[in-house]
Design an enzyme around this catalytic site. Structure first.
Site, PDB file in Angstrom:
ATOM      1  CB  CYS A 122      -0.899   0.009   1.244  1.00  3.80           C
ATOM      2  SG  CYS A 122      -1.859  -1.507   1.452  1.00  3.80           S
ATOM      3  CG  ASP A 128      -0.707  -8.281   6.917  1.00  5.19           C
ATOM      4  OD1 ASP A 128      -1.704  -7.712   6.441  1.00  5.19           O
ATOM      5  OD2 ASP A 128       0.421  -8.211   6.392  1.00  5.19           O
ATOM      6  NE  ARG A 132      -6.609  -4.009   1.684  1.00  7.92           N
ATOM      7  CZ  ARG A 132      -7.535  -4.948   1.790  1.00  7.92           C
ATOM      8  NH1 ARG A 132      -8.791  -4.663   1.472  1.00  7.92           N
ATOM      9  NH2 ARG A 132      -7.223  -6.162   2.211  1.00  7.92           N
TER      10      ARG A 132
END
Length: 613
Positions: A2, A103, A50
């Site tokens: 990102c 994550d 993202r």
């Protein structure tokens, strides 16, 4: 992967500055084409773009969690944490509840549990920032090897930050100015820790936490390359390298989107390809691999000091042996010299590195791969970790009182200062700049008790490559890949492997008198014999004379604009001589001078920086 950015201003309410925050975030859209959002509250503004790789529906950012008192903790995160499943299990056992499978949330809740010490628990590549409302504090953390970039720019009442300088430069508080040290950094072919080229801007150093609150800015190093005794013999060391590589490759193959391997036919990428193929084959999957080639290169190849043979035959040997679904990306000289492609690379990197077709070909390769994959594994950094360059075996380099790659670079490409305008080289005094940086770097190297002079010198050379040179390559790979929304993972930068091999003595790293002995033997059973026997060959460059002719034509166009600011730096008369040479007489040094000049000119056109010599 990102793109992140943000602005902390303790003296104002940034909800009134959303237009600027949106502009900063928009500059990161290439790094994150799948989603974009911002979070603004009081003195804090965070932006995120993202690229969805893990938990596609659930990993939206900025992501917020709340402490027991209800105060928010907000994260913007770029990267991958390869041990996030183990950490999630540990956090659940401590009572944490998760809302996503990402994550990012593991890192966020890890911060709630361990504070900034969460950095020490992460295995992966990541750069992230966390706003902690309770303490009115920003925490910025970068991975150990500096795989993912993160920059910051202190302001009178806070800080600006971003994955790339362009995010910071989108804020009017940041000046588009480059001072003498910034120009030195551009021309010296070295990456000084913390240096960001742009005035007032800094790069967060690998393995470092930077915190900003009302009391100011503080830095804390949580990881550095340390010297420790190596206790294993040759066979055990080979086995340990193999064990580590298998675990690393297994972790880095995890993805919810299509993945692939960058295959050059060299030892490094072939080893990763073979281990990945074996792992995926156990699950009934095949590996998709890609390589770069140039029109007519194999048929018209001429061996030189850097390249003994073209890559194509070795690539095919690996593809057959590992059963990959392989595709060659074949580029022509027109595309490599295209000014529009050059401009794309400069915009991606924010600075002109002067690497010519090494940059443009990589950019075009990644653009082609992105049509098929979102994630790619690379063999980058194996040469720095295992000792793969000719420089490691060159007595002149070992004796030289400067960075090893500078010696080899000048032997192969000439002196970068040759293209500079009269007086500029003297004013910059690059020799002193390099000497100071070199002395600083050597002062960081720890010596084992009783370590012989030769072994210590080789440790110094390894350290210089792992803490200075590899960062140039990692930055190049991150920028050219993320410019097209491709996430490139680098298994050889796993800190466990880096620490282990760094501390193996040089006599063990080169036990058979060749480069990368430990890596070669650790993967011998999965490699074609041709690759096992192959001598190190760098990333390829085109040999097509039409490429140089195109550069000469572009240089002539530039010379027709005598007022162009590039001539404040570049020697007009020397450039004219090179531009008018017959193409067959162009040396590598001439070619490098053309590429550097054209890169500088495009950068000045796009960014219009104020230069202060």
């Amino acid at each position: 992967m990102c793109g992140i950015t943000g602005w902390i201003s303790f003296d104002r309410d940034l909800s009134a500055e959303r237009k600027i925050v949106d502009a900063m975030t928009e500059t990161m859209s290439h790094r994150g084409p799948d989603d974009r959002d911002t979070w603004v509250q009081g003195p804090a503004a965070l932006g995120h773009c993202r690229l969805a790789v893990i938990d596609l529906p659930g990993g939206r950012q900025p992501m917020t969690a709340h402490k027991s008192d209800g105060s928010p903790v907000v994260i913007v995160y770029s990267g991958e944490t390869y041990n996030h499943l183990e950490l999630r299990t540990e956090l659940v056992a401590k009572g944490h509840c998760f809302n996503t499978d990402s994550d990012t949330e593991v890192v966020l809740r890890g911060y709630l549990e361990w504070g900034e010490a969460v950095a020490e628990r992460l295995n992966g590549m990541a750069a992230f920032a966390i706003w902690d409302e309770e303490f009115r504090r920003l925490v910025m953390i970068r991975d150990r090897m500096g795989i993912k970039p993160l920059y910051y720019h202190p302001t009178p009442d806070g800080v600006l930050f971003g994955s790339e300088p362009k995010a910071i430069l989108a804020n009017p508080l940041a000046r588009r100015e480059v001072g003498a040290d910034g120009i030195r950094e551009l021309l010296a072919f070295v990456k000084t820790p913390g240096h960001a080229i742009w005035a007032g801007m800094y790069e967060i150093e690998p393995g470092t936490v930077v915190t900003v609150d009302r009391g100011g800015l503080r830095r804390h190093v949580y990881w550095s390359l340390r010297t420790r005794p190596h206790v294993h013999d040759r066979d055990t060391s080979i086995m340990q390298v193999r064990t580590l590589l298998e675990d690393i490759v297994h972790r880095q193959l995890v993805s919810d989107v299509p993945r692939s391997i960058l295959l050059s036919g060299g030892l490094d990428s072939s080893a990763i390809t073979a281990l990945a193929a074996r792992r995926l084959g156990e699950a009934g999957e095949s590996v998709r691999s890609f390589s770069v080639d140039f029109v007519g290169r194999t048929e018209n190849f001429v061996a030189d000091a850097l390249h003994a043979a073209p890559d194509a035959a070795f690539v095919q040997d690996v593809a057959r042996r590992s059963g990959t679904d392989h595709r060659d990306i074949v580029l022509d000289s027109a595309a490599l010299a295209d000014p529009a492609v050059r401009a794309s690379v400069i915009r991606a990197r924010d600075i002109p590195m002067g690497m010519g077709d090494l940059d443009t070909s990589l950019h075009l390769l990644f653009k082609a791969i992105r049509e098929h994959s979102t994630v790619a594994l690379s063999g980058e950094a194996a040469d720095e970790v295992f000792g793969g360059y000719q420089a490691f075996f060159d007595e002149n380099v070992r004796r030289a009182d400067t960075f090893p790659w500078i010696v080899r670079h000048e032997d192969n490409f000439g002196d970068s200062r040759d293209i500079l305008a009269p007086g500029v080289a003297d004013s910059l005094d690059l020799d002193s700049y390099l000497r100071d940086g070199y002395r600083t770097a050597l002062g960081e190297v720890e010596r084992l008790d009783g370590e012989r002079d030769f072994e210590f010198r080789m440790r110094e050379i390894c350290y210089l490559h792992l803490t200075r040179f590899v960062r140039i390559l990692l930055d190049r790979k991150d920028r050219t890949s993320m410019a097209v929304g491709l996430e490139v993972r680098v298994p050889f930068c796993d800190h466990r492997l880096v620490e282990y091999v760094y501390n193996a003595p040089w006599s063990l790293k080169s036990f058979d008198g060749r480069e990368k002995s430990l890596l070669r033997e650790a993967t011998a059973d999965v490699l074609p014999r041709s690759v096992y026997d192959r001598v190190k060959s760098p990333y390829p460059a085109t040999q097509d004379p039409r490429y140089v002719s195109a550069l000469q034509d572009q240089a002539k166009d530039l010379l027709s604009a005598p007022a162009h600011p590039v001539f404040d730096l570049v020697d007009r008369r020397r450039l004219r001589r090179i531009a008018n040479h017959e193409a067959p007489r162009i040396t590598r040094a001439h070619r490098h001078g053309l590429e550097r000049t054209l890169d500088l000119a495009v950068w000045l056109d796009i960014y219009a920086p104020t230069l202060t010599l």
